[in-house]
Design a protein around this motif. Structure first.
Motif, PDB file in Angstrom:
ATOM      1  N   THR A 123       0.824  -1.210   0.000  1.00 43.15           N
ATOM      2  CA  THR A 123       0.000   0.000   0.000  1.00 43.15           C
ATOM      3  C   THR A 123       0.858   1.259   0.000  1.00 43.15           C
ATOM      4  O   THR A 123       0.560   2.230  -0.690  1.00 43.15           O
ATOM      5  N   ARG A 124       1.944   1.239   0.752  1.00 50.37           N
ATOM      6  CA  ARG A 124       2.811   2.414   0.872  1.00 50.37           C
ATOM      7  C   ARG A 124       3.792   2.541  -0.283  1.00 50.37           C
ATOM      8  O   ARG A 124       4.347   3.621  -0.499  1.00 50.37           O
ATOM      9  N   ARG A 126       3.372   1.330  -3.756  1.00 49.91           N
ATOM     10  CA  ARG A 126       2.848   0.932  -5.067  1.00 49.91           C
ATOM     11  C   ARG A 126       3.676   1.526  -6.205  1.00 49.91           C
ATOM     12  O   ARG A 126       3.837   0.906  -7.268  1.00 49.91           O
ATOM     13  N   GLN A 127       4.222   2.724  -6.004  1.00 55.46           N
ATOM     14  CA  GLN A 127       4.994   3.366  -7.056  1.00 55.46           C
ATOM     15  C   GLN A 127       6.232   2.553  -7.426  1.00 55.46           C
ATOM     16  O   GLN A 127       6.698   2.592  -8.565  1.00 55.46           O
ATOM     17  N   ARG A 128       6.749   1.785  -6.478  1.00 55.72           N
ATOM     18  CA  ARG A 128       7.918   0.964  -6.758  1.00 55.72           C
ATOM     19  C   ARG A 128       7.612  -0.095  -7.812  1.00 55.72           C
ATOM     20  O   ARG A 128       8.482  -0.467  -8.609  1.00 55.72           O
ATOM     21  N   VAL A 129       6.385  -0.594  -7.833  1.00 55.22           N
ATOM     22  CA  VAL A 129       5.986  -1.568  -8.850  1.00 55.22           C
ATOM     23  C   VAL A 129       5.997  -0.910 -10.226  1.00 55.22           C
ATOM     24  O   VAL A 129       6.548  -1.454 -11.201  1.00 55.22           O
ATOM     25  N   ASP A 130       5.395   0.274 -10.315  1.00 50.46           N
ATOM     26  CA  ASP A 130       5.388   0.993 -11.596  1.00 50.46           C
ATOM     27  C   ASP A 130       6.801   1.329 -12.045  1.00 50.46           C
ATOM     28  O   ASP A 130       7.137   1.215 -13.236  1.00 50.46           O
ATOM     29  N   ASP A 131       7.659   1.732 -11.104  1.00 49.76           N
ATOM     30  CA  ASP A 131       9.035   2.080 -11.450  1.00 49.76           C
ATOM     31  C   ASP A 131       9.803   0.857 -11.970  1.00 49.76           C
ATOM     32  O   ASP A 131      10.580   0.953 -12.930  1.00 49.76           O
ATOM     33  N   ALA A 132       9.584  -0.316 -11.339  1.00 49.37           N
ATOM     34  CA  ALA A 132      10.270  -1.532 -11.769  1.00 49.37           C
ATOM     35  C   ALA A 132       9.819  -1.955 -13.166  1.00 49.37           C
ATOM     36  O   ALA A 132      10.638  -2.373 -14.003  1.00 49.37           O
ATOM     37  N   LEU A 133       8.528  -1.832 -13.438  1.00 51.53           N
ATOM     38  CA  LEU A 133       8.017  -2.174 -14.766  1.00 51.53           C
ATOM     39  C   LEU A 133       8.579  -1.239 -15.829  1.00 51.53           C
ATOM     40  O   LEU A 133       8.924  -1.667 -16.938  1.00 51.53           O
ATOM     41  N   GLU A 134       8.691   0.032 -15.488  1.00 53.22           N
ATOM     42  CA  GLU A 134       9.281   0.985 -16.433  1.00 53.22           C
ATOM     43  C   GLU A 134      10.748   0.658 -16.675  1.00 53.22           C
ATOM     44  O   GLU A 134      11.233   0.729 -17.807  1.00 53.22           O
ATOM     45  N   LEU A 135      11.445   0.265 -15.630  1.00 55.53           N
ATOM     46  CA  LEU A 135      12.865  -0.035 -15.735  1.00 55.53           C
ATOM     47  C   LEU A 135      13.129  -1.176 -16.706  1.00 55.53           C
ATOM     48  O   LEU A 135      14.115  -1.161 -17.446  1.00 55.53           O
ATOM     49  N   VAL A 136      12.242  -2.174 -16.749  1.00 62.44           N
ATOM     50  CA  VAL A 136      12.446  -3.317 -17.637  1.00 62.44           C
ATOM     51  C   VAL A 136      11.639  -3.207 -18.928  1.00 62.44           C
ATOM     52  O   VAL A 136      11.593  -4.150 -19.728  1.00 62.44           O
ATOM     53  N   GLY A 137      10.972  -2.088 -19.130  1.00 60.73           N
ATOM     54  CA  GLY A 137      10.269  -1.863 -20.387  1.00 60.73           C
ATOM     55  C   GLY A 137       8.942  -2.570 -20.519  1.00 60.73           C
ATOM     56  O   GLY A 137       8.522  -2.905 -21.643  1.00 60.73           O
ATOM     57  N   LEU A 138       8.236  -2.784 -19.404  1.00 68.44           N
ATOM     58  CA  LEU A 138       6.961  -3.498 -19.457  1.00 68.44           C
ATOM     59  C   LEU A 138       5.772  -2.667 -18.988  1.00 68.44           C
ATOM     60  O   LEU A 138       4.712  -3.222 -18.697  1.00 68.44           O
ATOM     61  N   SER A 139       5.921  -1.366 -18.934  1.00 72.51           N
ATOM     62  CA  SER A 139       4.822  -0.529 -18.450  1.00 72.51           C
ATOM     63  C   SER A 139       3.547  -0.742 -19.253  1.00 72.51           C
ATOM     64  O   SER A 139       2.437  -0.757 -18.700  1.00 72.51           O
ATOM     65  N   ALA A 140       3.690  -0.933 -20.552  1.00 71.26           N
ATOM     66  CA  ALA A 140       2.513  -1.096 -21.407  1.00 71.26           C
ATOM     67  C   ALA A 140       1.832  -2.444 -21.206  1.00 71.26           C
ATOM     68  O   ALA A 140       0.709  -2.645 -21.674  1.00 71.26           O
ATOM     69  N   PHE A 141       2.501  -3.365 -20.505  1.00 71.34           N
ATOM     70  CA  PHE A 141       1.955  -4.708 -20.312  1.00 71.34           C
ATOM     71  C   PHE A 141       1.578  -4.957 -18.856  1.00 71.34           C
ATOM     72  O   PHE A 141       1.424  -6.100 -18.439  1.00 71.34           O
ATOM     73  N   ARG A 142       1.385  -3.909 -18.095  1.00 75.53           N
ATOM     74  CA  ARG A 142       1.104  -4.050 -16.668  1.00 75.53           C
ATOM     75  C   ARG A 142      -0.167  -4.848 -16.410  1.00 75.53           C
ATOM     76  O   ARG A 142      -0.277  -5.553 -15.407  1.00 75.53           O
ATOM     77  N   SER A 143      -1.144  -4.774 -17.320  1.00 71.92           N
ATOM     78  CA  SER A 143      -2.418  -5.472 -17.132  1.00 71.92           C
ATOM     79  C   SER A 143      -2.484  -6.792 -17.888  1.00 71.92           C
ATOM     80  O   SER A 143      -3.520  -7.474 -17.876  1.00 71.92           O
ATOM     81  N   ALA A 144      -1.382  -7.171 -18.546  1.00 73.97           N
ATOM     82  CA  ALA A 144      -1.356  -8.433 -19.290  1.00 73.97           C
ATOM     83  C   ALA A 144      -1.175  -9.604 -18.335  1.00 73.97           C
ATOM     84  O   ALA A 144      -0.727  -9.446 -17.190  1.00 73.97           O
TER      85      ALA A 144
END
Length: 265
Positions: A123-124, A126-144
Protein backbone atom coordinates in the motif's frame (compact mmCIF):
# COMPACT_ATOMS: atom_id res chain seq x y z
CA UNK A 1 13.05 -2.32 -23.26
CA UNK A 2 15.95 -1.27 -21.07
CA UNK A 3 18.29 1.28 -22.62
CA UNK A 4 21.55 -0.30 -23.82
CA UNK A 5 24.52 -0.09 -21.46
CA UNK A 6 27.05 2.58 -22.35
CA UNK A 7 30.82 2.45 -22.11
CA UNK A 8 30.69 4.53 -18.94
CA UNK A 9 31.34 2.94 -15.57
CA UNK A 10 28.62 2.94 -12.94
CA UNK A 11 27.82 6.62 -12.49
CA UNK A 12 27.01 6.40 -8.77
CA UNK A 13 28.55 4.65 -5.76
CA UNK A 14 27.67 0.98 -5.56
CA UNK A 15 24.61 0.28 -3.45
CA UNK A 16 25.27 -3.45 -3.53
CA UNK A 17 26.47 -5.46 -0.57
CA UNK A 18 29.77 -7.22 -0.18
CA UNK A 19 29.67 -11.02 -0.14
CA UNK A 20 32.16 -13.19 1.75
CA UNK A 21 32.13 -16.97 1.26
CA UNK A 22 34.57 -18.53 3.71
CA UNK A 23 35.64 -22.20 3.81
CA UNK A 24 32.24 -23.41 2.63
CA UNK A 25 31.58 -27.14 2.28
CA UNK A 26 28.24 -28.70 1.51
CA UNK A 27 26.77 -32.12 0.83
CA UNK A 28 23.43 -33.76 0.13
CA UNK A 29 22.06 -36.74 2.05
CA UNK A 30 21.18 -39.43 -0.48
CA UNK A 31 20.19 -42.94 0.63
CA UNK A 32 21.77 -42.39 4.00
CA UNK A 33 25.12 -41.27 2.58
CA UNK A 34 26.61 -37.81 2.18
CA UNK A 35 27.19 -36.71 -1.43
CA UNK A 36 29.78 -33.87 -1.41
CA UNK A 37 28.72 -30.90 -3.55
CA UNK A 38 30.98 -27.98 -2.55
CA UNK A 39 34.53 -28.24 -1.25
CA UNK A 40 36.52 -25.49 0.48
CA UNK A 41 34.93 -22.63 -1.45
CA UNK A 42 36.43 -19.23 -0.59
CA UNK A 43 35.30 -16.14 -2.47
CA UNK A 44 35.18 -12.43 -1.70
CA UNK A 45 32.92 -10.24 -3.86
CA UNK A 46 33.10 -6.48 -3.49
CA UNK A 47 29.97 -4.29 -3.36
CA UNK A 48 28.67 -3.61 -6.86
CA UNK A 49 30.68 -6.32 -8.63
CA UNK A 50 29.20 -8.52 -11.36
CA UNK A 51 30.56 -12.05 -10.91
CA UNK A 52 29.77 -15.08 -13.09
CA UNK A 53 30.09 -18.73 -12.01
CA UNK A 54 31.02 -21.25 -14.71
CA UNK A 55 31.45 -24.98 -14.29
CA UNK A 56 30.36 -28.40 -15.51
CA UNK A 57 26.70 -29.32 -15.32
CA UNK A 58 25.78 -30.60 -11.87
CA UNK A 59 28.98 -29.41 -10.20
CA UNK A 60 27.22 -27.35 -7.51
CA UNK A 61 26.85 -23.86 -9.00
CA UNK A 62 23.14 -23.55 -8.26
CA UNK A 63 23.69 -25.03 -4.80
CA UNK A 64 26.16 -22.23 -4.05
CA UNK A 65 23.55 -19.70 -5.16
CA UNK A 66 21.01 -21.26 -2.79
CA UNK A 67 23.46 -20.89 0.08
CA UNK A 68 24.05 -17.23 -0.82
CA UNK A 69 20.29 -16.67 -0.96
CA UNK A 70 19.91 -18.25 2.49
CA UNK A 71 17.63 -20.99 1.18
CA UNK A 72 19.98 -23.62 2.65
CA UNK A 73 22.77 -23.59 5.21
CA UNK A 74 26.21 -25.02 4.44
CA UNK A 75 27.49 -28.14 6.21
CA UNK A 76 30.46 -26.05 7.28
CA UNK A 77 31.85 -22.60 6.63
CA UNK A 78 30.33 -19.14 6.73
CA UNK A 79 28.62 -16.82 4.22
CA UNK A 80 28.29 -13.13 5.03
CA UNK A 81 26.46 -10.22 3.43
CA UNK A 82 28.59 -7.27 4.44
CA UNK A 83 29.30 -8.18 8.08
CA UNK A 84 26.08 -10.10 8.72
CA UNK A 85 26.07 -13.90 8.62
CA UNK A 86 23.64 -15.37 6.09
CA UNK A 87 21.35 -17.82 7.84
CA UNK A 88 17.99 -17.31 6.11
CA UNK A 89 16.41 -15.60 3.08
CA UNK A 90 16.24 -11.82 3.11
CA UNK A 91 14.69 -9.30 0.67
CA UNK A 92 18.16 -7.78 0.23
CA UNK A 93 19.13 -10.96 -1.68
CA UNK A 94 16.76 -11.86 -4.51
CA UNK A 95 16.93 -14.84 -6.87
CA UNK A 96 15.87 -14.90 -10.52
CA UNK A 97 15.61 -18.46 -11.84
CA UNK A 98 15.76 -19.92 -15.34
CA UNK A 99 11.96 -20.19 -15.40
CA UNK A 100 10.10 -16.92 -14.73
CA UNK A 101 7.63 -18.77 -12.43
CA UNK A 102 4.94 -16.12 -12.84
CA UNK A 103 1.53 -16.87 -11.36
CA UNK A 104 -0.77 -17.34 -14.39
CA UNK A 105 -3.85 -15.93 -12.60
CA UNK A 106 -2.12 -12.65 -11.70
CA UNK A 107 -1.43 -9.76 -14.06
CA UNK A 108 2.13 -8.63 -14.72
CA UNK A 109 1.65 -5.77 -12.23
CA UNK A 110 0.33 -8.13 -9.57
CA UNK A 111 3.17 -10.60 -10.15
CA UNK A 112 5.77 -7.86 -9.76
CA UNK A 113 4.03 -6.60 -6.61
CA UNK A 114 4.16 -10.02 -4.95
CA UNK A 115 7.24 -9.37 -2.81
CA UNK A 116 5.96 -6.07 -1.45
CA UNK A 117 2.58 -7.66 -0.80
CA UNK A 118 4.22 -10.51 1.16
CA UNK A 119 6.09 -7.96 3.28
CA UNK A 120 2.88 -6.05 3.97
CA UNK A 121 4.19 -2.80 2.48
CA UNK A 122 2.49 -2.73 -0.93
CA UNK A 123 0.00 0.00 0.00
CA UNK A 124 2.81 2.41 0.87
CA UNK A 125 5.07 1.46 -2.03
CA UNK A 126 2.85 0.93 -5.07
CA UNK A 127 4.99 3.37 -7.06
CA UNK A 128 7.92 0.96 -6.76
CA UNK A 129 5.99 -1.57 -8.85
CA UNK A 130 5.39 0.99 -11.60
CA UNK A 131 9.03 2.08 -11.45
CA UNK A 132 10.27 -1.53 -11.77
CA UNK A 133 8.02 -2.17 -14.77
CA UNK A 134 9.28 0.98 -16.43
CA UNK A 135 12.86 -0.04 -15.74
CA UNK A 136 12.45 -3.32 -17.64
CA UNK A 137 10.27 -1.86 -20.39
CA UNK A 138 6.96 -3.50 -19.46
CA UNK A 139 4.82 -0.53 -18.45
CA UNK A 140 2.51 -1.10 -21.41
CA UNK A 141 1.96 -4.71 -20.31
CA UNK A 142 1.10 -4.05 -16.67
CA UNK A 143 -2.42 -5.47 -17.13
CA UNK A 144 -1.36 -8.43 -19.29
CA UNK A 145 -1.31 -12.03 -18.06
CA UNK A 146 1.73 -14.31 -18.31
CA UNK A 147 0.29 -16.32 -21.22
CA UNK A 148 0.21 -13.10 -23.25
CA UNK A 149 3.96 -12.53 -22.89
CA UNK A 150 6.88 -13.78 -24.97
CA UNK A 151 9.68 -15.65 -23.23
CA UNK A 152 11.84 -12.54 -23.06
CA UNK A 153 8.99 -10.43 -21.71
CA UNK A 154 8.20 -13.01 -19.05
CA UNK A 155 11.83 -12.98 -17.92
CA UNK A 156 11.73 -9.16 -17.80
CA UNK A 157 8.69 -9.46 -15.53
CA UNK A 158 10.65 -11.84 -13.29
CA UNK A 159 13.49 -9.31 -13.17
CA UNK A 160 11.06 -6.53 -12.27
CA UNK A 161 9.67 -8.72 -9.47
CA UNK A 162 13.22 -8.99 -8.12
CA UNK A 163 14.14 -5.34 -8.61
CA UNK A 164 11.03 -4.01 -6.87
CA UNK A 165 12.62 -5.15 -3.59
CA UNK A 166 15.68 -2.92 -4.22
CA UNK A 167 18.04 -5.85 -3.65
CA UNK A 168 21.64 -5.37 -2.60
CA UNK A 169 22.56 -8.72 -4.16
CA UNK A 170 20.85 -9.97 -7.34
CA UNK A 171 21.27 -13.74 -7.74
CA UNK A 172 20.77 -15.03 -11.28
CA UNK A 173 20.46 -18.78 -11.86
CA UNK A 174 20.75 -19.15 -15.65
CA UNK A 175 17.96 -16.61 -16.22
CA UNK A 176 18.51 -16.51 -19.99
CA UNK A 177 19.08 -20.23 -20.55
CA UNK A 178 15.74 -20.97 -22.22
CA UNK A 179 15.56 -17.92 -24.48
CA UNK A 180 16.23 -17.97 -28.21
CA UNK A 181 19.64 -16.66 -29.26
CA UNK A 182 18.50 -13.22 -30.45
CA UNK A 183 16.38 -12.55 -27.36
CA UNK A 184 19.23 -13.79 -25.20
CA UNK A 185 21.69 -11.29 -26.71
CA UNK A 186 19.19 -8.47 -26.17
CA UNK A 187 18.58 -9.51 -22.57
CA UNK A 188 22.32 -9.69 -21.89
CA UNK A 189 22.63 -6.02 -22.84
CA UNK A 190 19.61 -5.17 -20.70
CA UNK A 191 21.05 -6.98 -17.68
CA UNK A 192 24.26 -4.96 -17.93
CA UNK A 193 22.23 -1.75 -18.26
CA UNK A 194 20.17 -2.59 -15.16
CA UNK A 195 23.29 -3.43 -13.16
CA UNK A 196 25.04 -0.24 -14.24
CA UNK A 197 21.99 1.86 -13.44
CA UNK A 198 21.18 0.35 -10.03
CA UNK A 199 24.62 -0.63 -8.71
CA UNK A 200 23.60 -3.87 -6.99
CA UNK A 201 26.03 -6.75 -6.58
CA UNK A 202 25.29 -9.49 -9.11
CA UNK A 203 26.09 -13.21 -8.95
CA UNK A 204 25.27 -15.13 -12.14
CA UNK A 205 25.34 -18.85 -12.90
CA UNK A 206 25.70 -19.65 -16.59
CA UNK A 207 26.95 -22.51 -18.78
CA UNK A 208 27.89 -20.04 -21.53
CA UNK A 209 31.51 -18.80 -21.38
CA UNK A 210 30.77 -16.05 -23.90
CA UNK A 211 27.82 -14.81 -21.85
CA UNK A 212 29.97 -14.71 -18.71
CA UNK A 213 32.66 -12.68 -20.46
CA UNK A 214 30.19 -10.23 -22.00
CA UNK A 215 28.46 -9.57 -18.68
CA UNK A 216 30.81 -10.00 -15.74
CA UNK A 217 33.73 -8.22 -14.09
CA UNK A 218 35.03 -11.58 -12.89
CA UNK A 219 34.50 -15.16 -14.01
CA UNK A 220 34.88 -17.90 -11.39
CA UNK A 221 35.59 -21.31 -12.94
CA UNK A 222 34.50 -24.28 -10.82
CA UNK A 223 35.67 -27.89 -10.97
CA UNK A 224 33.63 -31.05 -11.27
CA UNK A 225 31.57 -31.96 -8.19
CA UNK A 226 32.40 -31.42 -5.42
CA UNK A 227 32.94 -27.92 -6.78
CA UNK A 228 36.03 -25.99 -5.82
CA UNK A 229 37.38 -22.85 -7.41
CA UNK A 230 39.84 -23.58 -10.23
CA UNK A 231 40.29 -20.01 -11.47
CA UNK A 232 39.24 -16.44 -10.73
CA UNK A 233 39.54 -14.47 -13.97
CA UNK A 234 39.25 -10.68 -14.13
CA UNK A 235 37.62 -9.35 -17.31
CA UNK A 236 39.36 -6.04 -17.96
CA UNK A 237 37.15 -4.56 -20.64
CA UNK A 238 34.75 -1.61 -20.53
CA UNK A 239 31.12 -1.87 -21.58
CA UNK A 240 29.60 -2.43 -24.03
CA UNK A 241 31.73 -5.46 -24.88
CA UNK A 242 31.92 -6.99 -28.34
CA UNK A 243 31.87 -10.72 -28.94
CA UNK A 244 34.50 -10.42 -31.67
CA UNK A 245 37.04 -8.82 -29.31
CA UNK A 246 40.26 -10.91 -29.52
CA UNK A 247 40.85 -10.30 -25.81
CA UNK A 248 37.51 -11.92 -24.93
CA UNK A 249 38.19 -14.73 -27.42
CA UNK A 250 41.49 -15.48 -25.68
CA UNK A 251 39.79 -15.56 -22.25
CA UNK A 252 37.11 -17.86 -23.64
CA UNK A 253 39.81 -20.23 -24.91
CA UNK A 254 41.43 -20.22 -21.45
CA UNK A 255 38.11 -20.96 -19.74
CA UNK A 256 37.23 -23.80 -22.11
CA UNK A 257 40.68 -25.24 -21.45
CA UNK A 258 40.06 -25.15 -17.70
CA UNK A 259 36.80 -26.99 -18.30
CA UNK A 260 38.51 -29.64 -20.43
CA UNK A 261 36.93 -28.45 -23.66
CA UNK A 262 40.04 -27.37 -25.60
CA UNK A 263 38.99 -29.48 -28.57
CA UNK A 264 35.79 -27.48 -29.03
CA UNK A 265 37.69 -24.26 -29.72
Amino acid sequence: MVAPATAEAIAHPAVGAGLDIENVNHAFDIDGAALPVLQDVNLVIEPGEFVALLGPSGCGKSTLLRLVAGLERPRSGVLREDDARITAPNPSRVVVFQDPTLFPWRTVWDNVALGLEAQGILTRHRQRVDDALELVGLSAFRSAYPHQLSGGMAQRAALARALVNDPKILILDEPLGKLDSLTRITMQSELVALWQRKGFTTLLVTHDAEEALVLANRVIVLSERPARIKADIAVERRYPRHRGDPYLADLRRQILGLLGLEATW
